[in-house]
Design a protein around this motif. Sequence first.
Motif, PDB file in Angstrom:
ATOM      1  N   GLY A 268       0.779  -1.226   0.000  1.00 42.14           N
ATOM      2  CA  GLY A 268       0.000   0.000   0.000  1.00 42.14           C
ATOM      3  C   GLY A 268       0.809   1.273   0.000  1.00 42.14           C
ATOM      4  O   GLY A 268       0.248   2.374  -0.122  1.00 42.14           O
ATOM      5  N   LYS A 269       2.126   1.169   0.137  1.00 41.43           N
ATOM      6  CA  LYS A 269       2.954   2.377   0.181  1.00 41.43           C
ATOM      7  C   LYS A 269       2.771   3.180  -1.105  1.00 41.43           C
ATOM      8  O   LYS A 269       2.710   2.622  -2.193  1.00 41.43           O
ATOM      9  CB  LYS A 269       4.424   2.002   0.372  1.00 41.43           C
ATOM     10  N   ASP A 275       4.930  13.249   1.239  1.00 41.62           N
ATOM     11  CA  ASP A 275       4.821  14.584   1.821  1.00 41.62           C
ATOM     12  C   ASP A 275       3.381  14.991   2.126  1.00 41.62           C
ATOM     13  O   ASP A 275       3.117  16.135   2.500  1.00 41.62           O
ATOM     14  CB  ASP A 275       5.468  15.623   0.910  1.00 41.62           C
ATOM     15  N   HIS A 276       2.444  14.063   1.991  1.00 36.08           N
ATOM     16  CA  HIS A 276       1.064  14.363   2.368  1.00 36.08           C
ATOM     17  C   HIS A 276       0.997  14.500   3.893  1.00 36.08           C
ATOM     18  O   HIS A 276       1.594  13.713   4.621  1.00 36.08           O
ATOM     19  CB  HIS A 276       0.130  13.241   1.895  1.00 36.08           C
ATOM     20  N   GLU A 413       8.306  11.917  -9.960  1.00 32.84           N
ATOM     21  CA  GLU A 413       7.090  11.113  -9.818  1.00 32.84           C
ATOM     22  C   GLU A 413       6.887  10.121 -10.959  1.00 32.84           C
ATOM     23  O   GLU A 413       6.056   9.203 -10.861  1.00 32.84           O
ATOM     24  CB  GLU A 413       5.852  12.011  -9.702  1.00 32.84           C
ATOM     25  N   SER A 414       7.639  10.246 -12.047  1.00 32.48           N
ATOM     26  CA  SER A 414       7.456   9.336 -13.179  1.00 32.48           C
ATOM     27  C   SER A 414       8.192   8.009 -12.998  1.00 32.48           C
ATOM     28  O   SER A 414       7.858   7.018 -13.649  1.00 32.48           O
ATOM     29  CB  SER A 414       7.924  10.006 -14.473  1.00 32.48           C
ATOM     30  N   ASP A 415       9.184   7.966 -12.123  1.00 30.88           N
ATOM     31  CA  ASP A 415       9.983   6.746 -11.963  1.00 30.88           C
ATOM     32  C   ASP A 415       9.197   5.669 -11.215  1.00 30.88           C
ATOM     33  O   ASP A 415       8.378   5.968 -10.339  1.00 30.88           O
ATOM     34  CB  ASP A 415      11.262   7.052 -11.188  1.00 30.88           C
ATOM     35  N   ARG A 435       6.725   9.285  -4.456  1.00 30.96           N
ATOM     36  CA  ARG A 435       6.267  10.546  -5.035  1.00 30.96           C
ATOM     37  C   ARG A 435       5.000  10.402  -5.878  1.00 30.96           C
ATOM     38  O   ARG A 435       4.440  11.409  -6.308  1.00 30.96           O
ATOM     39  CB  ARG A 435       7.382  11.134  -5.917  1.00 30.96           C
ATOM     40  N   SER A 436       4.601   9.175  -6.158  1.00 27.83           N
ATOM     41  CA  SER A 436       3.387   8.958  -6.944  1.00 27.83           C
ATOM     42  C   SER A 436       2.725   7.680  -6.485  1.00 27.83           C
ATOM     43  O   SER A 436       3.324   6.874  -5.765  1.00 27.83           O
ATOM     44  CB  SER A 436       3.706   8.882  -8.448  1.00 27.83           C
TER      45      SER A 436
END
Length: 629
Positions: A268-269, A275-276, A413-415, A435-436
């Motif tokens: 679930g990570k 950073d939320h 965030e694309s990686d 990041r995503s």
Amino acid sequence: MTTSTTRLTVAQALVRFLSAQYTERDGVRRRLIGATWGIFGHGNVAGIGQALVEYADEMPYHQGRNEQAMVHAAVGYARQSNRLSAHAVTTSIGPGATNLVTGAALATINHLPVLLLPGDVFATRPADPVLQQLEVPYAGDVSVNDCLRPVSKYFDRVTRPEALIPAALGAMRVLADPVETGAVTLALPQDVQAEAYDWPDEFFAERTWVVRRPGADPTELAEAVVAIRNARRPLVIAGGGVHHSRAEGALAEFAESTGIPVASTQAGKGSLTWDHPQDVGGVGHTGTATADELARTADLVIGVGTRYTDFTTASGTLFTGDGVRFLNLNIAPFDGHKLAGMPLIADARSGLEELTEALELHDHRVTDAYVAEYTEDKERWEQRVDACYEADEPDVRPTQPQVLGVLDSLVDESDVLINAAGSLPGDLHKLWRARSRDQYHLEYGYSCMGYEIPAAIGVKMAAPDRPVWALVGDGTYLMMPTEIVTAVQEGIAIKILLIQNHGYASIGGLSESVGGERFGTAYRHRSPADGSYTGTPLPVDLAANAASLGMRVLRAKTVSDLRDALAEARAADTPTCVYVETETADTVSGAPPAQAWWDVPVAETATRPSAVKARELYERHVSTRRRHL
């Protein structure tokens, strides 16, 4: 009325049928079976092999090197495709078929769809036994493919042509079912594959399998709302079901509206980005101090799409608050009732949206003091992450956390990062800043060594415009590097980060903690003195091995070298490997220690002091286990 028919072999009919199957969710339609992986032998070359040639324009084909690895690639594709599209895998009979078992178990445990099409022995038995046939004296209808039954969510053996119709439809139903999905096996006797039959043309018509989003039962929803409103210290545990449902936005809205903190399992990570404000990191044995302390003091644990594995619950020792209760939002009733929890059986997105709406009617929110508490704890943990990532001397060999720190500084965030086993899962769960929603791809349901490289190929197929990284240690690399050849052949520009620490570092550390004294976990020569594996490290050059399989390899000796190599690899449009040796061979990682326990039984009686001491510690931990009834 006469039904029009088309005469085809069973294999041809199956390939045509598969090419006409679609899924639909939220108005988006996709092919259910996007491609077929295959290695051919006498058990499938004249059947499925010929059919794939016959219908090459309708069914894409990919050549693999290892049957288990082909399943891993298919699983990586399915996960990246949100389970709405899957791949098929065809093999010959015998070892080709049995090599599927590990991959099938991984797929089923992780609730990820894959269609397995192993060849089987002759149904008509003109020659008995045939090559690679397992003879079972007490049962004539058993073959090696029966070992796939316990790891498959659906299994059928197609012993007559007309039996394909219900078998194929049943297989599609399970693959598209968000509760039942996993490995699906259609065992195909080699003679039946090549047998012709007059098929009704309706069998080949396009079918759309709707992936449902069931809402919550009104009674269960009302009880869930009361439980949340009465909780003083609620905590959400976000599992893989959040991602499967694409419920990340709904979870963020729920967390922001209520102020309830969100911890995450390995699967679930990334449900919330790192950073939320409500994200408190991983939970359980490999979790953060912030999340685990919240878990220990929670009075209501809200599981969303989680199976509550032993790593999440710290083997039953983590959720110890007075009167703690569980509210389980899950599409699967089996998981919804775990830990004697209050079930909320629904799709994760639908259920979260309904909970948020109901709680907003009451203007419900946790106290400011609770928010301040976990916010401050999270800030302290992030400072520990910074310390692990920081490399004061750029010209020295990096530690494993520093390797992750350098990668962290280069990605966006694309990686997508893929990992499954070794010491990396613990470090990543504690330290990585997702990041995503789909950057963090950890296969920890089966934790299968060898998963990463083929899975990266599958992910890259599903997301061709994104940088895809397979993070592997030397132990995992040696299990299954063969699909590097596939990546090179297909021009699939995956990136491999290969970390050399000279052995099974994770199990070495575990062995030491349970009195095993790191026995059999190092990749070293035998010592002339006592015959143990404590001599010099083996002179194995894994970078040269990767290069010999056709991959471009960049070697990094220092932190500075590593930064340059990773940046170059990230920009590469060909398969590229970055090889780095970490600081020491005898430490697991240098990351913060486990913040919660994990039950690995220790010898109850022993003479060696290390085992005696380990047993004493084990008994202290076991005494804290709690049964939630």
